[in-house]
Design an enzyme around this catalytic site. Structure first.
Site, mmCIF file in Angstrom:
data_model
loop_
_atom_site.group_PDB
_atom_site.id
_atom_site.type_symbol
_atom_site.label_atom_id
_atom_site.label_comp_id
_atom_site.label_asym_id
_atom_site.label_seq_id
_atom_site.Cartn_x
_atom_site.Cartn_y
_atom_site.Cartn_z
ATOM 1 N N GLY A 250 0.764 -1.120 0.026
ATOM 2 C CA GLY A 250 -0.016 0.014 0.079
ATOM 3 C C GLY A 250 0.886 1.189 -0.089
ATOM 4 N N ASP A 251 1.858 0.993 0.600
ATOM 5 C CA ASP A 251 2.728 2.182 0.604
ATOM 6 C C ASP A 251 3.370 2.534 -0.603
ATOM 7 O OD1 ASP A 251 2.337 2.243 3.522
ATOM 8 O OD2 ASP A 251 4.085 0.906 3.787
#
Length: 301
Positions: A250-251
């Protein structure tokens, strides 16, 4: 310039075992230890994609010193605030039949330390991008991201928030440039279980109505949805590949989106770049590299 803030940096200690046997001694097949925390992950992937950033946050003790040393060794710029007591977290990422995370607690951040962070952030100026990512330690108010945005409203900084629950909801009235919940976090915000893509689009638009300029919702292997401030709804399937590590995906999507946006100032390209970068990290034991991202990007453009 891009700045990332990580309130609880950590050392991610990843270990692989063939079969986890509870209550017994388990021998590790392989291991690695890397600096982590959502903001730091964003900075690492931006660096891999050729974009400079400044990693900010709080570190403490021998683990904090190791986090800072490894971040610098990677070639990243950082300006961490050193706390006087405690140690930065060690998060265990256990890879067996299923992935299991055991996250540490981390040190206490006092008001005087927050003031130092505010002083750093108040130097940001128009066209800078600030990424506020991840959870906050006990003792720090869930309105802290909101307070940071309030302090910077005259600086005209583009602010990205990747957080959950109240930490995210509280910032919406401040009109962040981008927010990135995943589908499960989106459901938690509205107290429902989301099962259809139509629901994701509907509730992502609700977050936009509440103030977010752009909303990016990740759906793991099902791809992602993006609602732009121009009113466009974009969808993308995930590239094909074998998921070997979900940590930091996600990052990486946030980093890829920002890299794509800075490259072309085009939301559709930024969205696809985000999807490709998130997938590249998921398909690797480490965070996405540029060559991997560009290969996957070709399959979804």
């Amino acid at each position: 310039m891009i700045y990332t803030v990580t309130f609880s940096p950590c050392l991610d200690y990843a270990v692989w075992v063939d079969e986890l046997k509870l209550g017994e001694v388990n021998r590790v097949d392989k291991e690695h230890m890397l600096p982590g925390g959502k903001g730091i992950n964003v900075s690492i992937v931006l660096h891999n994609l050729g974009y400079d950033s400044m990693a900010l946050g709080f570190v403490s003790g021998f683990t904090g010193r190791e986090i800072e040393a490894q971040v610098k060794e990677m070639g990243l710029s950082c300006n961490f605030i050193h706390l006087n007591q405690g140690n930065s977290r060690i998060n265990i990422k256990l890879k067996a039949e299923e992935e299991t995370d055991i996250n540490g607690i981390g040190p206490v951040i006092e008001e005087k330390h927050l003031q130092k962070l505010f002083e750093q952030l108040e130097r940001l100026k128009e066209n800078d991008i600030l990424v506020l990512a991840g959870s906050i330690p006990n003792g720090v108010s869930s309105t802290i991201y909101c307070e940071i945005m309030e302090r910077l409203k005259e600086n005209k900084v583009k602010i990205v928030v990747d957080a959950t629950n109240d930490l995210l909801v509280n910032v919406l009235e401040k009109k962040p440039f981008l927010i990135k919940p995943n589908n499960h976090e989106l459901g938690e915000i509205f107290g429902i279980e989301i099962s259809k893509k139509e629901d994701i689009v509907y509730y992502a638009k609700k977050l936009q109505e509440m103030g977010a300029r752009n909303v990016l919702v990740s759906m793991a292997g099902d791809g992602a949805v993006f609602i732009s401030e121009e009113g466009n709804c974009l969808e993308s399937k995930a590239p094909k590949g074998k998921v070997v590590n979900s940590v930091g995906a996600g990052d990486s999507m946030v980093a890829g989106f920002l890299a794509g946006y800075l490259e072309r100032r085009d939301y559709e390209y930024a969205f696809k770049m985000g999807v490709a970068t998130g997938s590249a990290s998921a398909f690797s034991n480490q965070l996405a590299k540029k060559e991997e991202v560009l290969q996957l990007l070709k399959t979804i453009l």
